[in-house]
Scaffold this active site. Structure first.
Site, mmCIF file in Angstrom:
data_model
loop_
_atom_site.group_PDB
_atom_site.id
_atom_site.type_symbol
_atom_site.label_atom_id
_atom_site.label_comp_id
_atom_site.label_asym_id
_atom_site.label_seq_id
_atom_site.Cartn_x
_atom_site.Cartn_y
_atom_site.Cartn_z
ATOM 1 N N LYS A 14 0.825 -1.215 0.000
ATOM 2 C CA LYS A 14 0.000 0.000 0.000
ATOM 3 C C LYS A 14 0.857 1.262 0.000
ATOM 4 C CE LYS A 14 -2.172 -1.014 3.831
ATOM 5 N NZ LYS A 14 -1.672 -2.336 4.277
ATOM 6 N N ARG A 89 -9.319 0.561 9.304
ATOM 7 C CA ARG A 89 -8.911 -0.806 9.629
ATOM 8 C C ARG A 89 -9.938 -1.518 10.499
ATOM 9 N NH1 ARG A 89 -2.991 0.026 9.022
ATOM 10 N NH2 ARG A 89 -1.971 -1.944 9.417
ATOM 11 N N ARG A 128 11.718 -6.030 4.880
ATOM 12 C CA ARG A 128 11.603 -4.602 5.186
ATOM 13 C C ARG A 128 12.181 -4.309 6.571
ATOM 14 N NH1 ARG A 128 5.672 -2.020 4.808
ATOM 15 N NH2 ARG A 128 5.367 -2.835 6.888
ATOM 16 N N ARG A 134 11.853 -0.654 11.574
ATOM 17 C CA ARG A 134 10.525 -0.793 12.188
ATOM 18 C C ARG A 134 10.505 -2.009 13.088
ATOM 19 N NH1 ARG A 134 5.421 0.091 8.265
ATOM 20 N NH2 ARG A 134 4.532 -1.254 9.873
ATOM 21 N N ARG A 146 -0.273 -9.419 13.566
ATOM 22 C CA ARG A 146 -0.896 -8.394 12.708
ATOM 23 C C ARG A 146 -1.819 -9.037 11.671
ATOM 24 N NH1 ARG A 146 4.543 -5.911 11.257
ATOM 25 N NH2 ARG A 146 3.552 -4.589 9.693
HETATM 26 P P1 ADP Z 1 1.299 -2.315 7.906
HETATM 27 O O1 ADP Z 1 0.238 -2.113 6.881
HETATM 28 O O2 ADP Z 1 2.533 -2.910 7.333
HETATM 29 O O3 ADP Z 1 0.811 -3.020 9.136
HETATM 30 P P2 ADP Z 1 1.116 0.416 8.865
HETATM 31 O O4 ADP Z 1 2.204 1.419 8.838
HETATM 32 O O5 ADP Z 1 -0.098 0.694 8.076
HETATM 33 O O6 ADP Z 1 1.812 -0.920 8.402
HETATM 34 O O7 ADP Z 1 0.662 0.156 10.377
HETATM 35 C C1 ADP Z 1 1.588 -0.145 11.405
HETATM 36 C C2 ADP Z 1 0.842 -0.267 12.747
HETATM 37 O O8 ADP Z 1 0.244 1.016 13.071
HETATM 38 C C3 ADP Z 1 -0.333 -1.241 12.787
HETATM 39 O O9 ADP Z 1 0.073 -2.571 13.053
HETATM 40 C C4 ADP Z 1 -1.202 -0.635 13.912
HETATM 41 O O10 ADP Z 1 -0.693 -0.959 15.184
HETATM 42 C C5 ADP Z 1 -1.017 0.853 13.718
HETATM 43 N N1 ADP Z 1 -2.073 1.434 12.852
HETATM 44 C C6 ADP Z 1 -1.901 1.969 11.601
HETATM 45 N N2 ADP Z 1 -3.076 2.369 11.089
HETATM 46 C C7 ADP Z 1 -4.021 2.080 12.020
HETATM 47 C C8 ADP Z 1 -5.440 2.229 12.091
HETATM 48 N N3 ADP Z 1 -6.133 2.763 11.079
HETATM 49 N N4 ADP Z 1 -6.086 1.813 13.210
HETATM 50 C C9 ADP Z 1 -5.418 1.280 14.231
HETATM 51 N N5 ADP Z 1 -4.088 1.092 14.242
HETATM 52 C C10 ADP Z 1 -3.393 1.482 13.156
#
Ligand code: ADP
Length: 192
Positions: A14, A89, A128, A134, A146
């Site tokens: 994404k 999400r 990554r 990260r 996750r």
């Molecule tokens: P990825 O898609 O690889 O999990 P992101 O950068 O989108 O990476 O998200 C990393 C973390 O940030 C998630 O595992 C969650 O803990 C938090 N997070 C991101 N977006 C949201 C959201 N919309 N609602 C709740 N937690 C979120």
């Protein structure tokens, strides 16, 4: 306005596709993951709270991310559209987003989901983690957590937009450019 949700599990590409799409279509990129990591790097109270959830592979509470998105929408009153990446999400987040956009007399134009198999996802995330620093990408247990959160809490978001006939899946395996072309084709059709 043209408001796009890029949907898909962790590691589905994404972020990579979003960077290219905002360039091509002039949309404002709203990545809750990036926004949260920015808060963490500035050691804000919100960031410190968020980090405790993120490091365990859990979702940050809805009210926190919904508040962040609301602020960003207000900060870009003249945007021609938004690209939501990693948000919504949960179904509660999707409902809140629908309401926020309604207040702006607009709505979601399309939800495009990047479809990638789980083995490929784990490989990408561990890779990554080697370079991104990260912490949530370095531990296979956190990655698996996750995925399970994605299945339980985020998959119902797809149904929310399927009901509204806004959801479309796209093959997320192949080269970055192949996937970008496929996504762009769908967007071009929807923009017509
Ligand atoms: P990825 O898609 O690889 O999990 P992101 O950068 O989108 O990476 O998200 C990393 C973390 O940030 C998630 O595992 C969650 O803990 C938090 N997070 C991101 N977006 C949201 C959201 N919309 N609602 C709740 N937690 C979120």
């Amino acid at each position: 306005m043209f408001n796009l949700i890029l949907f898909g599990p962790p590691g589905s590409g994404k972020g990579t596709q979003s960077d290219k799409l905002v360039d091509k279509y002039g949309l404002i990129h709203l990545s809750t993951g990036n926004l949260l990591r920015e808060e963490i790097s500035h050691k804000t109270p919100l960031g410190l709270e968020a980090k405790s959830f993120m490091d365990k592979g859990r979702l940050v509470p809805d009210e926190v991310v919904i508040g962040m998105i609301g602020t960003c929408l207000d900060n870009h009153k003249d945007a021609k559209g938004f690209l939501f990446d990693g948000f919504p999400r949960t179904v509660a987040q999707a409902q809140a987003l629908d309401k926020l956009l309604e207040l702006k007399k607009t709505g979601i134009s399309a939800v495009l989901a990047l479809d990638v198999g789980e083995d490929e996802l784990v490989k990408r995330l561990l890779n990554r983690g080697k370079t991104s620093g990260r912490s949530d990408d370095s531990d296979e247990d956190v990655i698996r957590k996750r995925f399970s959160v994605y299945k339980d809490e985020t998959t119902p978001v797809a149904d929310h937009y399927k009901k509204a006939k806004k959801f479309q899946s796209i093959k997320g395996e192949g080269t970055v450019d192949e996937i970008f072309d496929a996504v762009s084709k769908v967007i071009d059709k929807k923009m017509k």
